[in-house]
Design a protein around this motif. Structure first.
Motif, PDB file in Angstrom:
ATOM      1  N   ASN A   1       0.780  -1.316  -0.105  1.00 24.08           N
ATOM      2  CA  ASN A   1       0.053  -0.047   0.135  1.00 24.08           C
ATOM      3  C   ASN A   1       0.868   1.315   0.062  1.00 24.08           C
ATOM      4  O   ASN A   1       0.621   2.156  -0.673  1.00 24.08           O
ATOM      5  CB  ASN A   1      -0.926   0.067   1.160  1.00 24.08           C
ATOM      6  CG  ASN A   1      -2.057   1.038   1.073  1.00 24.08           C
ATOM      7  OD1 ASN A   1      -2.702   1.522   0.178  1.00 24.08           O
ATOM      8  ND2 ASN A   1      -2.279   1.438   2.215  1.00 24.08           N
TER       9      ASN A   1
ATOM     10  N   ALA B   1      -6.603   1.410  -2.241  1.00 17.85           N
ATOM     11  CA  ALA B   1      -5.314   1.972  -2.047  1.00 17.85           C
ATOM     12  C   ALA B   1      -5.210   3.163  -1.335  1.00 17.85           C
ATOM     13  O   ALA B   1      -6.043   4.083  -1.870  1.00 17.85           O
ATOM     14  CB  ALA B   1      -4.725   1.698  -3.533  1.00 17.85           C
TER      15      ALA B   1
ATOM     16  N   GLY C   1      -0.408   2.679  -3.170  1.00 17.91           N
ATOM     17  CA  GLY C   1      -1.478   3.629  -2.758  1.00 17.91           C
ATOM     18  C   GLY C   1      -0.922   4.939  -2.514  1.00 17.91           C
ATOM     19  O   GLY C   1      -1.799   5.956  -2.665  1.00 17.91           O
TER      20      GLY C   1
END
Length: 596
Positions: free
Chosen positions: A47, A253, A51
């Protein structure tokens, strides 16, 4: 205080999970919970990379393998403690993260995904075919597990240990992302050029994101190897990379809780469909497409949209003149010296042997017709574009060969001709990003949430609010920057540039798109900024603004300097009039207003 409360909340949730699993005796269900923890470790690091930093990677299976095989070889070939083997496996995985980052970050977009995919495939082939070292399909047996009181952990204890690791990983990564480094990573995803202009070391930040993702994934692989006491090439497949990416995209994300949601939901689905592998693969593909197109924010993003709170209505600006705040030092003399600078793109030369000098405490203007090379000059001064030849000295140091983030650190801030705000971030976060290079907390102190890092965060927030007050936007600090009107976004970008604590501020057409009233207000604001100890060089077409606030004007035409001096002198210069009007006869100088 909020971080302490959040840490206590995480500790309480972890304790509750441990208490609940202590009542379970079924190894099958304990194994599912253990794998949820393993996949969460993979996803929470991924992530950070996907993200926050916006770097798409398909090589996580290779990093999972690095941790798994490192702990396997260390515990079967040496007498090292399994605990130390787990730590070393994380280090080795982190080094592999650096290894994959170095070539990957030379490319972008789909090419980045292809490079990381190639890494994963190479590792898959390596562990599958180099049987002398990695055992291939037969694998490595006899991996020594971690133990407590000289007894191997039970399945229940493995779950407890994994839950503790997940809680620690969550707290550490939250500390990292809810501060200086989190803002820097988000800025990379939005606009790398703007990010470097506020002092973020783009390449270094990307490497950090890769390393964080590699370490957590390596720990996950090591846990699986030690818990099973066995690892083979069947664990390391392309499907694992897709599954880890899916954990992040499906959960959400860029959300701190997205990886947790993804790990719980998808691990449960994976266990339910374990008897039908083909159905698993079909479902993964379907969910990946669904997450990308129908629910781009993932489950947590969809929930946040449903329960989204509107920004609090702050008090409106009173219209009073903000207090003067000191930004630059009290000094005099030459600030920037440009000598013989040329920029050539083949046969096209937007800058040809340009020389000028900027004085401290002055507002300078760089003007000229369209295509005169003004924006190219600004880009060369700030390190976005390297000059072909010539010298640029700022504060007595040569900067022609320095990158943008170093020039920003030295004390040169800028805005852009076309807005380069981080639109999804709040107004306050945009301005705090400008102070990135002035913050003293490093990676380790931010990761651990040490008092020094918290103090720097508080100082930066206070400074950002002070600068927003200066530009009249403190009442909009919680709003997303992209939601503001164009004129207000211009002010946010100006405040962000001021947050870099510049001695010289370069403005590339700051009045572009503004109405006459906004342009007049901008002129007053620039005068206030000049009183704060900041020297200004602005590229501008609005001659009314240039003539009303400038102390010194430089004129370019077709890449060459044709005039410079006080506004009145430049306004009456025949070469300037000819460049703007395209005639040889000398009309009244005031006509320049109408044509500029």
């Amino acid at each position: 205080m909020s971080r302490v409360i959040n840490t206590l909340d995480v500790a309480l949730v972890a304790a509750a999970v441990i208490a609940a699993t202590s009542l379970l005796s079924n190894d099958y269900y304990l194994r599912i919970i253990f794998m949820m923890c393993v996949y969460y470790l993979c996803a929470v690091g991924m992530n950070v990379l996907v993200g926050y930093a916006g770097q798409k990677s398909l090589g996580q299976a290779g990093l999972f393998a690095a941790g798994a095989y490192a702990v396997a070889l260390l515990t079967t070939k040496t007498e090292i403690s399994p605990w130390w083997a787990l730590v070393l496996a994380a280090v080795i995985a982190g080094l592999c993260g650096v290894l994959i980052a170095l070539p990957s970050l030379r490319v972008k977009g789909p090419y980045l995904a292809m490079v990381t995919l190639a890494f994963g495939i190479v590792v898959e082939k390596l562990v599958g075919e180099w049987t002398e070292v990695f055992g291939g399909a037969q694998g490595i047996y006899g991996i020594r597990p971690i133990s407590w009181n000289e007894q191997p952990l039970t399945t229940q204890q493995w779950v407890w240990f994994a839950v503790v690791l997940c809680a620690v990983a969550h707290v550490l990564i939250r500390n990292l992302l809810h501060g200086r480094f989190g803002r820097a990573l988000l800025s990379l995803q939005a606009d790398e050029i703007a990010s470097s202009s506020v002092g973020v070391r783009v390449y270094r930040a990307k490497v950090i994101a890769f390393v964080v993702a590699a370490v957590t994934c390596g720990i996950a692989g090591a846990l699986v190897a030690q818990q099973n006491q066995y690892i083979n090439s069947d664990f390391i497949t392309f499907h694992l990379s897709i599954f880890i990416l899916l954990l992040v995209l499906f959960g959400g994300a860029g959300s701190m809780y997205g990886p947790l949601v993804g790990a719980i939901v998808l691990t449960a689905i994976d266990a339910a469909l374990a008897r039908w592998p083909s159905a698993q693969h079909f479902l993964y593909g379907f969910l990946l497409l669904f997450a990308l197109y129908a629910m781009p924010g993932g489950v947590t993003g969809a929930l946040q949209t449903c329960f989204k709170r509107k920004p609090k209505k702050q008090r409106l600006s009173t219209g009073e003149t903000p207090k003067t705040t000191r930004i630059g030092p009290v000094a005099s003399g030459d600030l920037l010296v440009v000598e013989g600078v040329t920029k050539a793109y083949g046969g096209v030369k937007p800058a040809q042997n340009v020389s000028f000098c900027l004085q401290r405490g002055h507002i300078h203007a760089l003007i000229g017709p369209n295509g005169a090379g003004k924006s190219t000059m600004i880009n060369m001064l700030t390190g976005v574009v390297a000059p072909t030849s010539g010298s640029i000295k700022f504060l007595g140091q040569e900067i022609a060969d320095k990158p943008a983030h170093e020039i920003c650190r030295m004390g040169m801030g800028r805005t852009f001709q076309n807005l380069r705000l981080f639109a999804d971030l709040s107004v306050l976060d945009n301005v705090m990003l400008g102070h990135h290079t002035r913050m003293r907390n490093g990676f380790v102190s931010s990761l651990l949430g040490l008092p020094g890092a918290l103090k720097q965060e508080a100082i930066t927030q206070a400074r950002a609010l002070e600068l927003l007050e200066l530009v009249g936007l403190s009442h909009l600090c919680e709003h997303p920057a992209g939601s503001l009107s164009y004129g207000l976004q211009r002010r946010v970008e100006l405040a962000r540039a001021l947050a870099t604590e510049p001695q010289l501020l370069l403005l590339d057409e700051p009045a572009a798109g503004l109405n006459p009233q906004e342009t007049a207000e901008l002129g007053q604001l620039l005068l206030r900024i000049g009183q704060c100890g900041v020297s200004i060089l602005m590229v501008e077409h609005h001659m009314d603004l240039v003539m009303s606030v400038s102390d010194h004007v430089i004129v370019l035409d077709y890449g060459t300097k044709i005039a410079e001096g006080k506004p009145v002198e430049v306004q009456a210069n025949p070469r300037v009039i000819e460049a703007y009007l395209g005639v040889d006869d000398e009309p009244d100088a005031s006509e320049i207003h109408a044509t500029a």
